[in-house]
Scaffold this motif. Structure first.
Motif, PDB file in Angstrom:
ATOM      1  N   VAL A   7      13.380   3.546 -31.143  1.00  0.00           N
ATOM      2  CA  VAL A   7      14.149   4.527 -30.353  1.00  0.00           C
ATOM      3  C   VAL A   7      15.485   3.917 -29.903  1.00  0.00           C
ATOM      4  O   VAL A   7      15.621   2.695 -29.819  1.00  0.00           O
ATOM      5  N   HIS A  33      10.903   6.583 -23.221  1.00  0.00           N
ATOM      6  CA  HIS A  33      11.335   7.413 -24.352  1.00  0.00           C
ATOM      7  C   HIS A  33      10.467   7.095 -25.587  1.00  0.00           C
ATOM      8  O   HIS A  33       9.973   7.990 -26.281  1.00  0.00           O
ATOM      9  N   LYS A  82       6.862   8.388 -25.210  1.00  0.00           N
ATOM     10  CA  LYS A  82       6.843   9.846 -25.359  1.00  0.00           C
ATOM     11  C   LYS A  82       6.928  10.245 -26.838  1.00  0.00           C
ATOM     12  O   LYS A  82       6.159  11.085 -27.316  1.00  0.00           O
ATOM     13  N   ASP A  83       7.859   9.603 -27.549  1.00  0.00           N
ATOM     14  CA  ASP A  83       8.030   9.902 -28.979  1.00  0.00           C
ATOM     15  C   ASP A  83       6.780   9.532 -29.770  1.00  0.00           C
ATOM     16  O   ASP A  83       6.366  10.252 -30.678  1.00  0.00           O
ATOM     17  N   LYS A 114       3.955  12.052 -29.535  1.00  0.00           N
ATOM     18  CA  LYS A 114       4.220  13.394 -30.078  1.00  0.00           C
ATOM     19  C   LYS A 114       3.454  13.643 -31.356  1.00  0.00           C
ATOM     20  O   LYS A 114       3.382  12.818 -32.213  1.00  0.00           O
TER      21      LYS A 114
END
Lengths: 122, 408
Positions: free
Chosen positions: A28, A115, A118-119, A122
């Motif tokens: 990320v 971040h 979270k990614d 998903k």
């Protein structure tokens, strides 16, 4: 001056876990648009655990040393635990007073980590 | 070299982190002399009333005081009459007003707007947005290697489709001074209108719209010793009639019926609703103060101080300065970077010595990127700064080098 402790300068000039991971699980990017600080973070995740981390960043001593310290801290930790990690943890690692104007710098690494989690989920 | 004005600015007595305040962030906003603050207090304690409305004494007094500043502003910039002066919130709003009230009626798809590579976001983003909406094309005047506008490059951009040229009078990053009269003459030759963002330049040097010949000129009170919340929009008289109102509401109307209204035709059509009366009146006191010191004296002082700072900082090998070579082309803005130290860290260490400077993009991201850096540290000087302030900044710089173990 208090802000620029030896510890912070060491991490800034010789960041820990600097670089990339070729067999990474996720990558990320995060940045502070106001000042142009950036971090690219690679994570290798196995069984809900961060088994390796590497980052490449550019920016001020606070943002980059904070990321370096955080990278030591989170290696081997479970995502379920890191998800609940509070920003206080970052301030404890830095051990210096962070003024309002530098909060975004101090928390850039933290934001990058959240971040990434979270990614990944998903 | 000092104009000895420190005593007029109460804030300069302040201490920051136990050190005497050295305020070098003037390009962001200036400090205010006591006379400006006194007028604000006086307005609210003796005269407060809404303008252009009442027949009672207070309203008449506040209206007269407000309108007197319009006259004063017109004189300050060499406008033909007070009718060419509109008060806004800030320079940004003044530019947006031109986009809404003039450009929307006069610029269409296929037309071109030229801005310069030196622009602050305030004189770039409204035109990006305008072009996106209308289909007009946005062109950028390039820079020379010396951080000046490339006038040959500008000449090539100009053509009969050019409807508007928007340039700053002085960069808030490199301090580059723009030859406004020449740019205006070149633009008028193809029939283009000219808007000047004088927010930086008017602070440091005499500005005369009749001499420049521009159509619009904007600036903000707060950068020139006045309060925040007041901007100025100069509009050449002949253009006012063809412009539509900026906002609709009270005070800008002639007559109102239930389903339609008629609007005032003069500058008043741009000042809808209750205005920032107290701050406009205090801005008048700032103009008086500047006039008393004299813009030529201010320009001379600021340039000499800048030259002194540039020389002192230029002696450090690890310091890179972004500023035109010839001091005549420089406003008192010194942007720099230090090898191996991020500008934010420079600003934090300066702050620990009581020295207020800015670090970052300075609301001019495309320009800073063009300089080949991700941000700069910036010192900007004004009439109350002294050589001693520069010397303190040099000490702060030495502290930066020491903390970060930068070898010079």
């Amino acid at each position: 001056m208090d802000l620029y402790s030896e510890n912070i300068l060491d991490h800034y000039q010789n960041p820990h876990n600097s670089g990339e991971i070729t067999d990474r699980t996720i990558r990320v990017f995060e940045n502070n648009p106001l000042c142009g600080d950036t971090i690219q973070m690679d994570l290798k995740i196995k069984n809900d655990t961060i088994i390796d981390i590497a980052f490449i960043g550019s920016g001020c001593a606070i943002s980059q040393s904070s990321m370096s310290m955080l990278s030591d801290e989170i290696k081997g930790k479970k995502l379920s635990v890191l998800k609940k990690m509070k920003t206080d943890k970052v301030y404890k690692l830095l051990q210096v007073p962070i003024s309002l104007g530098r909060v975004k710098c101090a928390l850039l690494g933290y934001a990058t980590l959240q971040h990434a989690i979270k990614d990944f989920e998903k | 070299m000092s104009l000895n004005l420190q005593k007029d600015f109460p804030i300069l007595k302040r201490r920051v982190h136990g050190k005497k305040l050295v305020y070098l962030d003037n390009a962001a906003t200036s400090q205010k002399p006591k006379v400006v603050m006194d007028i604000l207090q006086k307005f609210y304690t003796t005269m407060n009333a809404n303008i252009h409305r009442g027949v009672h004494t207070l309203s008449e007094e506040s209206t007269a005081a407000y309108e007197a500043v319009r006259e004063k502003t017109a004189k300050f910039i060499g406008a033909k009459s007070a009718g060419e002066i509109v008060f806004t919130k800030n320079a940004t709003e003044s530019i947006n007003c031109v986009a809404v009230s003039w450009a929307k009626k006069n610029i269409k798809k296929g037309d071109e707007i030229i801005v310069s590579a030196l622009e602050h976001h305030a004189n770039l983003v409204p035109w990006q947005e305008f072009c996106r909406e209308t289909g007009a094309a946005l062109k950028i005047i390039p820079l020379t290697a010396d951080f000046l506008l490339d006038l040959e490059g500008f000449e090539k951009l100009l053509n009969l489709n050019t409807k508007l040229v928007c340039v700053t009078g002085m960069s808030n990053v490199t301090g580059s001074i723009v030859p406004l009269k020449q740019i205006t003459e070149m633009s008028r030759a193809v029939g283009a209108k000219v808007l000047i963002d004088a927010a930086q330049s008017i602070v440091h040097m005499a500005t005369n719209v009749s001499d420049i010949g521009c159509d619009f000129l904007v600036f903000s009170s707060h950068k020139m010793l006045g309060p925040m919340g007041v901007g100025v929009l100069y509009i050449k008289e002949s253009l006012i009639g063809q412009m539509s109102p900026y906002m609709y509401g009270g005070d800008m109307i002639e007559t109102v019926e239930q389903y339609s209204s008629k609007y005032k035709m003069d500058y008043a059509k741009f000042e809808a609703g209750t205005q920032n009366v107290a701050d406009v009146i205090a801005f008048g006191a700032a103009l008086d103060y500047l006039k008393k010191v004299g813009m030529n004296a201010i320009e001379k002082h600021d340039r000499e101080l800048f030259a002194y700072a540039k020389e002192k900082f230029g002696k450090f090998k690890t310091v890179k300065i972004f500023s035109p070579n010839n001091i005549k082309n420089c406003g008192p803005v010194l942007s720099f970077v230090v090898d191996g130290v991020h500008p934010h860290d420079i600003a934090s260490i300066f702050d620990s010595e009581g020295v207020a400077i800015r670090a970052g993009f300075h609301c001019a991201e495309p320009l800073v990127r063009r300089l080949g850096v991700s941000s700069t540290a910036r010192m900007s000087f004004y009439l109350y700064n002294t050589k001693a302030d520069v010397d303190t900044a040099v000490k702060a710089l030495q502290k930066v080098l020491k903390i970060f173990k930068v070898k010079n």
